[in-house]
Design a protein around this motif. Structure first.
Motif, PDB file in Angstrom:
ATOM      1  N   ALA A 145     -19.015  87.954 -22.347  1.00 33.29           N
ATOM      2  CA  ALA A 145     -19.252  87.400 -21.009  1.00 33.29           C
ATOM      3  C   ALA A 145     -18.295  87.999 -19.993  1.00 33.29           C
ATOM      4  O   ALA A 145     -18.691  88.351 -18.872  1.00 33.29           O
ATOM      5  N   GLU A 146     -17.022  88.135 -20.358  1.00 31.04           N
ATOM      6  CA  GLU A 146     -16.041  88.746 -19.471  1.00 31.04           C
ATOM      7  C   GLU A 146     -16.395  90.219 -19.213  1.00 31.04           C
ATOM      8  O   GLU A 146     -16.240  90.718 -18.093  1.00 31.04           O
ATOM      9  N   ALA A 147     -16.877  90.903 -20.244  1.00 34.23           N
ATOM     10  CA  ALA A 147     -17.262  92.301 -20.090  1.00 34.23           C
ATOM     11  C   ALA A 147     -18.443  92.449 -19.137  1.00 34.23           C
ATOM     12  O   ALA A 147     -18.440  93.311 -18.243  1.00 34.23           O
ATOM     13  N   VAL A 148     -19.457  91.602 -19.303  1.00 36.06           N
ATOM     14  CA  VAL A 148     -20.636  91.648 -18.434  1.00 36.06           C
ATOM     15  C   VAL A 148     -20.243  91.324 -16.998  1.00 36.06           C
ATOM     16  O   VAL A 148     -20.720  91.955 -16.046  1.00 36.06           O
ATOM     17  N   SER A 149     -19.341  90.350 -16.824  1.00 36.47           N
ATOM     18  CA  SER A 149     -18.878  89.985 -15.489  1.00 36.47           C
ATOM     19  C   SER A 149     -18.178  91.157 -14.803  1.00 36.47           C
ATOM     20  O   SER A 149     -18.429  91.454 -13.631  1.00 36.47           O
ATOM     21  N   ALA A 150     -17.308  91.839 -15.545  1.00 41.23           N
ATOM     22  CA  ALA A 150     -16.583  92.991 -14.991  1.00 41.23           C
ATOM     23  C   ALA A 150     -17.548  94.132 -14.667  1.00 41.23           C
ATOM     24  O   ALA A 150     -17.396  94.822 -13.654  1.00 41.23           O
ATOM     25  N   PHE A 151     -18.553  94.319 -15.520  1.00 42.75           N
ATOM     26  CA  PHE A 151     -19.533  95.380 -15.302  1.00 42.75           C
ATOM     27  C   PHE A 151     -20.390  95.093 -14.066  1.00 42.75           C
ATOM     28  O   PHE A 151     -20.613  95.976 -13.230  1.00 42.75           O
ATOM     29  N   ARG A 152     -20.844  93.851 -13.927  1.00 44.41           N
ATOM     30  CA  ARG A 152     -21.656  93.479 -12.764  1.00 44.41           C
ATOM     31  C   ARG A 152     -20.864  93.606 -11.471  1.00 44.41           C
ATOM     32  O   ARG A 152     -21.419  93.958 -10.422  1.00 44.41           O
ATOM     33  N   ALA A 193     -25.386  88.690 -28.281  1.00 42.32           N
ATOM     34  CA  ALA A 193     -24.643  88.212 -27.113  1.00 42.32           C
ATOM     35  C   ALA A 193     -25.071  88.952 -25.851  1.00 42.32           C
ATOM     36  O   ALA A 193     -25.247  88.350 -24.784  1.00 42.32           O
ATOM     37  N   LEU A 194     -25.277  90.253 -25.965  1.00 40.97           N
ATOM     38  CA  LEU A 194     -25.704  91.044 -24.802  1.00 40.97           C
ATOM     39  C   LEU A 194     -27.129  90.695 -24.381  1.00 40.97           C
ATOM     40  O   LEU A 194     -27.433  90.621 -23.189  1.00 40.97           O
ATOM     41  N   PHE A 195     -28.018  90.483 -25.352  1.00 40.68           N
ATOM     42  CA  PHE A 195     -29.386  90.076 -25.030  1.00 40.68           C
ATOM     43  C   PHE A 195     -29.371  88.766 -24.255  1.00 40.68           C
ATOM     44  O   PHE A 195     -30.115  88.586 -23.295  1.00 40.68           O
ATOM     45  N   ASP A 196     -28.513  87.841 -24.686  1.00 41.75           N
ATOM     46  CA  ASP A 196     -28.447  86.519 -24.064  1.00 41.75           C
ATOM     47  C   ASP A 196     -28.027  86.633 -22.602  1.00 41.75           C
ATOM     48  O   ASP A 196     -28.554  85.946 -21.731  1.00 41.75           O
ATOM     49  N   MET A 197     -27.095  87.509 -22.320  1.00 41.67           N
ATOM     50  CA  MET A 197     -26.540  87.596 -20.964  1.00 41.67           C
ATOM     51  C   MET A 197     -27.306  88.540 -20.039  1.00 41.67           C
ATOM     52  O   MET A 197     -27.377  88.299 -18.839  1.00 41.67           O
ATOM     53  N   LEU A 198     -27.862  89.593 -20.611  1.00 42.76           N
ATOM     54  CA  LEU A 198     -28.528  90.588 -19.780  1.00 42.76           C
ATOM     55  C   LEU A 198     -30.054  90.543 -19.871  1.00 42.76           C
ATOM     56  O   LEU A 198     -30.739  91.023 -18.961  1.00 42.76           O
ATOM     57  N   GLY A 199     -30.558  89.953 -20.951  1.00 45.05           N
ATOM     58  CA  GLY A 199     -31.987  90.038 -21.211  1.00 45.05           C
ATOM     59  C   GLY A 199     -32.260  91.332 -21.965  1.00 45.05           C
ATOM     60  O   GLY A 199     -31.587  92.347 -21.743  1.00 45.05           O
ATOM     61  N   ASP A 226     -12.030 105.712 -20.477  1.00 43.28           N
ATOM     62  CA  ASP A 226     -11.637 105.335 -19.122  1.00 43.28           C
ATOM     63  C   ASP A 226     -12.696 104.422 -18.493  1.00 43.28           C
ATOM     64  O   ASP A 226     -13.870 104.449 -18.875  1.00 43.28           O
ATOM     65  N   ASP A 227     -12.267 103.616 -17.518  1.00 45.84           N
ATOM     66  CA  ASP A 227     -13.178 102.771 -16.735  1.00 45.84           C
ATOM     67  C   ASP A 227     -14.128 101.974 -17.628  1.00 45.84           C
ATOM     68  O   ASP A 227     -15.328 101.875 -17.352  1.00 45.84           O
ATOM     69  N   SER A 228     -13.585 101.421 -18.705  1.00 48.35           N
ATOM     70  CA  SER A 228     -14.425 100.743 -19.688  1.00 48.35           C
ATOM     71  C   SER A 228     -13.866  99.366 -20.046  1.00 48.35           C
ATOM     72  O   SER A 228     -12.666  99.123 -19.954  1.00 48.35           O
ATOM     73  N   PHE A 229     -14.773  98.487 -20.441  1.00 45.31           N
ATOM     74  CA  PHE A 229     -14.389  97.200 -21.036  1.00 45.31           C
ATOM     75  C   PHE A 229     -14.767  97.323 -22.511  1.00 45.31           C
ATOM     76  O   PHE A 229     -15.939  97.423 -22.862  1.00 45.31           O
TER      77      PHE A 229
END
Length: 326
Positions: A145-152, A193-199, A226-229
């Motif tokens: 969830a933190e990774a998806v938030s940072a990416f968005r 987890a990624l499917f749940d958050m992103l579809g 670099d520039d990665s979560f």
């Protein structure tokens, strides 16, 4: 003694009591008190100490109701543990936590326990975070969830999730398919987890563009990220060499989260868990946080807490007998 607690609306009582009064039954069993509802109030009866604790627990649950939470026996267990630890005054810290991200179905993701709150705060405030705890504590899910938030928010350009492909009783060679198909079962929790958050569709597009990578740990060797979560899951199954290799992949403007359960090490031949070593040697280094979650932070079926407690007790007995569980 008896105590009355005023409740604002009948709807709050319905949520608090739960289906067939399942939530209240948990409180009554724990504290040995009688709890009944009277129009817009709750009556507690029992000995003074038990009534006092039950009142504190109910007040915490009412705060959750006011925040729009659906009360379940799992949440009741969390509140009971918090009251027993004398930390019920910190419930508001959890309830007032910011939403980490919203799932593809519109569900907001927030920490649900004090331990989880400490964990997500550590991820936000440190470059490297080690999250150690038993199954069901949300280690991986919250990290994703933190990774998806940072990416968005465009704080990072990509998400990289990895796990060591260590067998827990199965052999890769006996699994059907090519190499990727053999490895996929080990990575399935990360995909979920990624499917749940992103579809599923959005995830597929991100993966095709290279914005999201889910791969075995061996694929990380020789890279600078670099520039990665970056999330390393099931890290208890890394060797010391693998853990060092992973941590030294960290590049500029990147963040890493390492998760694992040191009670479930599947390494063979007497190899030492790289996570156990990292917990010791990295503790105290600035910008690296080591967070330990416990059975009190379990947010799965309430039996999971009891199972974890039983194994911890069994493990403790074996330690005293000089026959520690692996």
């Amino acid at each position: 003694m008896e105590r009355l607690i005023d409740v604002g609306r009948v709807e709050q009582l319905v949520n608090l009591f739960g289906n067939f009064d399942e939530n209240i039954k948990v409180l009554e069993k724990k504290y040995g008190v009688k709890i009944t509802s009277h129009s817009d109030s709750i009556r507690l009866s029992g000995d003074e100490i038990s009534v006092s604790k039950a009142e504190r627990a109910i007040n915490c649950l009412l705060k959750m109701v006011e925040k729009g939470e659906n009360i379940t026996p799992i949440r009741v267990d969390f509140v009971i543990n918090t009251v027993e630890d004398g930390e019920d005054d910190k419930i508001s810290d959890v309830l007032d936590s910011d939403c980490i991200c919203v799932t593809a179905k519109g569900k907001p993701i927030r920490p649900k326990t004090l331990g989880q709150k400490k964990y997500v705060d550590a991820i936000a405030n440190n470059t490297v975070t080690l999250g150690i705890g038993p199954a069901g504590t949300g280690k991986t899910y919250l990290a994703v969830a933190e990774a998806v938030s940072a990416f968005r928010a465009k704080k990072v350009n990509r998400i990289i999730l990895t796990r060591p492909a260590v067998e827990a009783g199965e052999r890769l060679g006996f699994l059907p398919g090519d190499l990727q198909q053999k490895i996929d079962p080990y990575l399935r929790p990360l995909y979920d987890a990624l499917f749940d958050m992103l579809g599923a569709e959005n995830f597929q597009k991100c993966q095709e563009r290279g914005d999201i990578e889910v791969a075995p740990l061996a694929y990380m060797r020789g890279r600078t990220l670099d520039d990665s979560f970056i999330i390393l899951d099931e890290a208890q199954n890394t060797t010391n060499e693998q853990m060092k290799m992973f941590l030294t992949r960290l590049g500029f403007n990147s963040k890493a989260v390492v998760t694992g359960d040191i009670t479930q090490v599947d390494l063979t031949d007497g190899k030492t868990s790289g996570l156990k070593t990292a917990m010791k040697i990295l503790k105290g280094i600035d910008d690296i946080a080591v967070i330990t979650l416990s059975g009190k932070d379990v947010v799965r079926h309430r039996l999971v807490q009891e199972i974890i407690k039983a194994y911890e007790k069994h493990g403790g007995e074996n330690v005293r007998k000089g026959n520690n569980l692996r």
